[in-house]
Design an enzyme around this catalytic site. Sequence first.
Site, PDB file in Angstrom:
ATOM      1  N   LEU A 120     -22.233 -17.703  85.213  1.00 19.57           N
ATOM      2  CA  LEU A 120     -21.194 -18.136  86.173  1.00 19.57           C
ATOM      3  C   LEU A 120     -20.228 -17.024  86.555  1.00 19.57           C
ATOM      4  O   LEU A 120     -19.158 -17.300  87.100  1.00 19.57           O
ATOM      5  CB  LEU A 120     -20.423 -19.357  85.649  1.00 19.57           C
ATOM      6  CG  LEU A 120     -21.236 -20.653  85.504  1.00 19.57           C
ATOM      7  CD1 LEU A 120     -20.357 -21.807  85.009  1.00 19.57           C
ATOM      8  CD2 LEU A 120     -21.907 -21.039  86.817  1.00 19.57           C
ATOM      9  N   SER A 177     -36.780  -6.495  95.192  1.00 16.70           N
ATOM     10  CA  SER A 177     -36.057  -6.265  96.447  1.00 16.70           C
ATOM     11  C   SER A 177     -36.692  -5.163  97.275  1.00 16.70           C
ATOM     12  O   SER A 177     -37.274  -4.208  96.725  1.00 16.70           O
ATOM     13  CB  SER A 177     -34.619  -5.874  96.095  1.00 16.70           C
ATOM     14  OG  SER A 177     -33.957  -5.382  97.229  1.00 16.70           O
ATOM     15  N   TYR A 195     -28.681  -0.299  92.537  1.00 21.47           N
ATOM     16  CA  TYR A 195     -29.240  -1.650  92.615  1.00 21.47           C
ATOM     17  C   TYR A 195     -30.761  -1.591  92.781  1.00 21.47           C
ATOM     18  O   TYR A 195     -31.520  -2.229  92.039  1.00 21.47           O
ATOM     19  CB  TYR A 195     -28.602  -2.421  93.785  1.00 21.47           C
ATOM     20  CG  TYR A 195     -29.344  -3.694  94.105  1.00 21.47           C
ATOM     21  CD1 TYR A 195     -29.371  -4.741  93.196  1.00 21.47           C
ATOM     22  CD2 TYR A 195     -30.033  -3.839  95.309  1.00 21.47           C
ATOM     23  CE1 TYR A 195     -30.079  -5.914  93.480  1.00 21.47           C
ATOM     24  CE2 TYR A 195     -30.733  -4.995  95.601  1.00 21.47           C
ATOM     25  CZ  TYR A 195     -30.755  -6.025  94.684  1.00 21.47           C
ATOM     26  OH  TYR A 195     -31.455  -7.175  94.960  1.00 21.47           O
ATOM     27  N   LYS A 199     -33.944  -2.802  90.129  1.00 16.67           N
ATOM     28  CA  LYS A 199     -35.037  -3.718  90.487  1.00 16.67           C
ATOM     29  C   LYS A 199     -36.396  -3.046  90.245  1.00 16.67           C
ATOM     30  O   LYS A 199     -37.333  -3.675  89.755  1.00 16.67           O
ATOM     31  CB  LYS A 199     -34.897  -4.168  91.947  1.00 16.67           C
ATOM     32  CG  LYS A 199     -33.742  -5.137  92.166  1.00 16.67           C
ATOM     33  CD  LYS A 199     -34.033  -6.465  91.493  1.00 16.67           C
ATOM     34  CE  LYS A 199     -32.911  -7.454  91.577  1.00 16.67           C
ATOM     35  NZ  LYS A 199     -33.196  -8.722  90.886  1.00 16.67           N
TER      36      LYS A 199
END
Length: 346
Positions: free
Chosen positions: A33, A128, A154, A158
């Site tokens: 969360l 991605s 990022y 991936k």
Amino acid sequence: MRILVTGGAGYIGSHACLRLLQDGHFVVAIDNLDRGHQTPMDMLGSVYPDSFRFVHSDLGNTKIVLDTINIHSLDTVLHFGALAYVGESVEQPLMYYKNNIASGIGLLDACDQAHNGAGISRFIFSSSCATFGDPSDDMIPVPEHCPQTPTSPYGSTKLQMEQILIDYAKKRELDNNPIALTILRYFNVAGADTSGLLGEDHSPETHLIPVAINAALGRRTSMTIFGTDYPTPDGTNIRDYVHVDDLIDAHVLAMNTISVGQCEAFNIGIGKGYSVREVLEAVRRVSGVDFPIQDAPRRAGDAVALFCDSHKVRTVLGWEPRYTDIDAIVSTAYSWMLSHPDGYAE
Ligand code: UDP
């Protein structure tokens, strides 16, 4: 199937949960969360009390993940949980490596130990197009065999997770305990589920379509185009926008098509590129508002043009996107944002 959805409280993960529940699967969403929302988890829990559970935990907590898999006899993992902002990853690379790689390995450890060492039998990984970096002109549209040379932390996280998973799948093969591994390399995911239950609510919001819709709805005074001097017809970046429901279709098809012992990667995009200016024109058409747009310098880590060669996913999985027009994709996002002025209001 009995499915663990990591990052299940996030934008794409929550859409996956809804679809899997509609299809009759038993689903456990797990999410820390940090970026996801409690509200969609509560909504899914009240609509599907018998077939949906939510676990509030970090993926790096192998014990909780392992217990979750074992207690609910889960057989399949859809791994969405990750940080996913190119710009943020340039500024905070260690946070990205820790979250996307270290926690990913924690998850994989749990998958390996599950069911007294028999392990999880099906794994679908959200990768991605950022793993391709800035492909050369002869690699546009981008096929699966395009060299993977990411230009952002990022994208690197991936790509590294792809390699870790492939090595893990090879080990399972050697153990005579094969796993079905599917790697789906998403292009730009957009839009919202049309029932009105779920949408895209990021904080801060940086993605082009929701930022532009916020400008059209007067929730921000203007918006900015990052780079107008790219070597493209109108000088702005080109991207392939795929509707979130179509993206989830690809996961469902992969779950049903890729069998144990197989390891396949697919690029997921509609195969058509839109420039930033074309997307903004679509938002103006859909909203009917001529909101202000400012030109700004390029954003670090952005590739010039990325759109997908979707031949493999169409032929091997039989995938056919329902949304192939940018106005239709923008319309679904616009409807949800119009009816949710404060997002999930948490
Ligand atoms: N973009 C922009 N202004 C914004 C947000 C995004 O010009 O406020 C551009 C961005 O440079 C990229 C494209 O829109 O070329 C899509 O960016 P987004 O952040 O939505 O997705 P990404 O491609 O980074 O995953």
